[in-house]
Design a protein around this motif. Sequence first.
Motif, PDB file in Angstrom:
ATOM      1  N   MET A 229       0.964  -1.381  -0.122  1.00 66.69           N
ATOM      2  CA  MET A 229      -0.063   0.018  -0.009  1.00 66.69           C
ATOM      3  C   MET A 229       1.075   1.262   0.024  1.00 66.69           C
ATOM      4  N   ALA A 230       1.944   1.251   0.749  1.00 63.46           N
ATOM      5  CA  ALA A 230       2.887   2.523   0.926  1.00 63.46           C
ATOM      6  C   ALA A 230       3.557   2.678  -0.462  1.00 63.46           C
ATOM      7  N   MET A 231       3.886   1.548  -1.059  1.00 65.68           N
ATOM      8  CA  MET A 231       4.420   1.823  -2.475  1.00 65.68           C
ATOM      9  C   MET A 231       3.459   2.456  -3.484  1.00 65.68           C
ATOM     10  N   ASP A 232       2.267   2.078  -3.410  1.00 65.66           N
ATOM     11  CA  ASP A 232       1.366   2.412  -4.152  1.00 65.66           C
ATOM     12  C   ASP A 232       1.004   3.765  -4.066  1.00 65.66           C
ATOM     13  N   ALA A 233       1.035   4.312  -2.918  1.00 57.75           N
ATOM     14  CA  ALA A 233       0.672   5.577  -2.281  1.00 57.75           C
ATOM     15  C   ALA A 233       1.815   6.515  -3.032  1.00 57.75           C
ATOM     16  N   GLU A 234       3.049   6.091  -2.948  1.00 56.71           N
ATOM     17  CA  GLU A 234       4.302   6.762  -3.161  1.00 56.71           C
ATOM     18  C   GLU A 234       4.238   7.035  -4.827  1.00 56.71           C
ATOM     19  N   ARG A 235       3.981   5.841  -5.362  1.00 56.93           N
ATOM     20  CA  ARG A 235       3.680   5.802  -6.832  1.00 56.93           C
ATOM     21  C   ARG A 235       2.923   6.860  -7.321  1.00 56.93           C
ATOM     22  N   ARG A 236       1.628   6.995  -6.631  1.00 54.79           N
ATOM     23  CA  ARG A 236       0.764   7.785  -6.913  1.00 54.79           C
ATOM     24  C   ARG A 236       0.920   9.336  -6.801  1.00 54.79           C
ATOM     25  N   GLN A 237       1.768   9.589  -5.476  1.00 53.98           N
ATOM     26  CA  GLN A 237       2.140  10.822  -5.548  1.00 53.98           C
ATOM     27  C   GLN A 237       3.167  11.309  -6.615  1.00 53.98           C
ATOM     28  N   ALA A 238       4.024  10.380  -7.075  1.00 60.74           N
ATOM     29  CA  ALA A 238       5.033  10.623  -8.211  1.00 60.74           C
ATOM     30  C   ALA A 238       4.189  10.793  -9.415  1.00 60.74           C
ATOM     31  N   GLU A 239       2.957  10.245  -9.734  1.00 59.05           N
ATOM     32  CA  GLU A 239       2.456  10.447 -10.950  1.00 59.05           C
ATOM     33  C   GLU A 239       1.822  11.775 -10.915  1.00 59.05           C
ATOM     34  N   LEU A 240       1.232  11.992  -9.789  1.00 61.37           N
ATOM     35  CA  LEU A 240       0.505  13.588  -9.626  1.00 61.37           C
ATOM     36  C   LEU A 240       1.393  14.673  -9.835  1.00 61.37           C
ATOM     37  N   ILE A 241       2.658  14.316  -9.219  1.00 63.63           N
ATOM     38  CA  ILE A 241       3.478  15.581  -9.307  1.00 63.63           C
ATOM     39  C   ILE A 241       3.963  15.717 -10.782  1.00 63.63           C
ATOM     40  N   GLU A 242       4.223  14.600 -11.356  1.00 66.96           N
ATOM     41  CA  GLU A 242       4.597  14.749 -12.902  1.00 66.96           C
ATOM     42  C   GLU A 242       3.530  15.338 -13.668  1.00 66.96           C
ATOM     43  N   GLN A 243       2.338  14.971 -13.543  1.00 68.45           N
ATOM     44  CA  GLN A 243       1.298  15.283 -13.936  1.00 68.45           C
ATOM     45  C   GLN A 243       1.240  16.900 -13.975  1.00 68.45           C
ATOM     46  N   PHE A 244       1.197  17.324 -12.623  1.00 67.59           N
ATOM     47  CA  PHE A 244       0.919  18.803 -12.376  1.00 67.59           C
ATOM     48  C   PHE A 244       2.403  19.589 -13.020  1.00 67.59           C
ATOM     49  N   SER A 245       3.583  19.008 -13.112  1.00 70.97           N
ATOM     50  CA  SER A 245       4.677  19.498 -13.539  1.00 70.97           C
ATOM     51  C   SER A 245       4.721  19.833 -14.822  1.00 70.97           C
ATOM     52  N   ALA A 246       4.032  18.455 -15.741  1.00 77.45           N
ATOM     53  CA  ALA A 246       3.839  18.703 -17.137  1.00 77.45           C
ATOM     54  C   ALA A 246       2.805  19.994 -17.415  1.00 77.45           C
ATOM     55  N   GLN A 247       1.755  20.105 -16.660  1.00 76.51           N
ATOM     56  CA  GLN A 247       0.706  21.041 -17.078  1.00 76.51           C
ATOM     57  C   GLN A 247       1.292  22.354 -16.773  1.00 76.51           C
ATOM     58  N   ALA A 248       2.221  22.672 -15.846  1.00 77.99           N
ATOM     59  CA  ALA A 248       2.625  23.981 -15.390  1.00 77.99           C
ATOM     60  C   ALA A 248       3.656  24.229 -16.525  1.00 77.99           C
ATOM     61  N   ALA A 249       4.563  23.301 -17.038  1.00 81.97           N
ATOM     62  CA  ALA A 249       5.347  23.722 -18.204  1.00 81.97           C
ATOM     63  C   ALA A 249       4.671  24.201 -19.389  1.00 81.97           C
ATOM     64  N   ALA A 250       3.509  23.753 -19.394  1.00 80.35           N
ATOM     65  CA  ALA A 250       2.724  24.282 -20.733  1.00 80.35           C
ATOM     66  C   ALA A 250       2.071  25.673 -20.572  1.00 80.35           C
ATOM     67  N   LEU A 251       2.069  26.064 -19.422  1.00 78.34           N
ATOM     68  CA  LEU A 251       1.356  27.376 -19.057  1.00 78.34           C
ATOM     69  C   LEU A 251       2.246  28.565 -19.009  1.00 78.34           C
ATOM     70  N   SER A 252       1.621  29.731 -19.323  1.00 80.74           N
ATOM     71  CA  SER A 252       2.560  30.834 -19.457  1.00 80.74           C
ATOM     72  C   SER A 252       1.997  32.037 -18.705  1.00 80.74           C
ATOM     73  N   SER A 253       0.624  31.927 -18.455  1.00 80.14           N
ATOM     74  CA  SER A 253       0.183  33.410 -17.921  1.00 80.14           C
ATOM     75  C   SER A 253       0.148  33.019 -16.267  1.00 80.14           C
ATOM     76  N   ALA A 254       0.218  34.120 -15.299  1.00 79.69           N
ATOM     77  CA  ALA A 254       0.089  33.932 -13.836  1.00 79.69           C
ATOM     78  C   ALA A 254      -1.311  33.616 -13.516  1.00 79.69           C
ATOM     79  N   PRO A 255      -2.418  33.820 -14.270  1.00 80.34           N
ATOM     80  CA  PRO A 255      -3.832  33.369 -13.891  1.00 80.34           C
ATOM     81  C   PRO A 255      -3.819  31.697 -13.890  1.00 80.34           C
ATOM     82  N   GLN A 256      -3.334  31.459 -15.109  1.00 78.20           N
ATOM     83  CA  GLN A 256      -3.224  30.095 -15.256  1.00 78.20           C
ATOM     84  C   GLN A 256      -2.529  29.210 -14.519  1.00 78.20           C
TER      85      GLN A 256
END
Length: 248
Positions: free
Chosen positions: A1-28
């Motif tokens: 379970m702990a490994m699954d939670a850590e994997r899920r955290q890593a996936e979400l961080i990667e997801q939000f990191s990719a989204q942030a890299a594609a944004l340019s404006s402060a409101p976004q």
Amino acid sequence: MAMDAERRQAELIEQFSAQAAALSSAPQLAALVLEATSHPALFAFSELLTLPALSKLTGTQYASSLDLLRLFAYGTLKDYKSNSSALPALLPDQARKLKQLSVLTLAESTKVLPYDQLMQELDVSNVRELEDFLINECMYSGIVRGKLDQLRRCFEVQFAAGRDLTPDQLTNMIETLSDWLGTSDNLLHHIQEKIKWADTTSELNKKHQKEFEDRVEEAKKSVKKLNNVSRQTMTYGGMTTFSLNLEE
């Protein structure tokens, strides 16, 4: 379970990191911070703080969103309340998340959390509400495991997920690991010296053993030689006596 939670955290961080890299404006980017801090399964935020894209919030009217993200990485609900005038208002999902993070922070220092302390830290007015929160929002989500002790009015923590390390904590950890590494190197050197001494001693013992065995072998040869000489002498003496008897 702990490994699954850590994997899920890593996936979400990667997801939000990719989204942030594609944004340019402060409101976004501010909207992305809102989404990340409201996500029910994300509890680690320090990596998002290091994203170059989010630095675009600095100096804008949305700079407080970056401060809020920093609070979610290292702070608690109590910290938010003491500085709420300088931060964006919390949505219900964010408030719940910050309460969950506050429980994790408390669990870092002690494994027995009194109800009175929890109610004060989480801004909860009664025990029933507190226990419902611990069960439904903390234990069911998997971030903590423990036992509710109604008689002693406390929550006994058996497991708690770790939070992001503050820069000071990270520095202290690096120093601790460096000290441990230095101690380990010294210990390894000491062990190697002991092994070297043992090997040298073993070689000396083998040498002494060989010398002793050689001496024993030489002694055996000497004894054998003396025995041969003794037999020859006795034989020669017997023959002489026999010859003399014949002449008589």
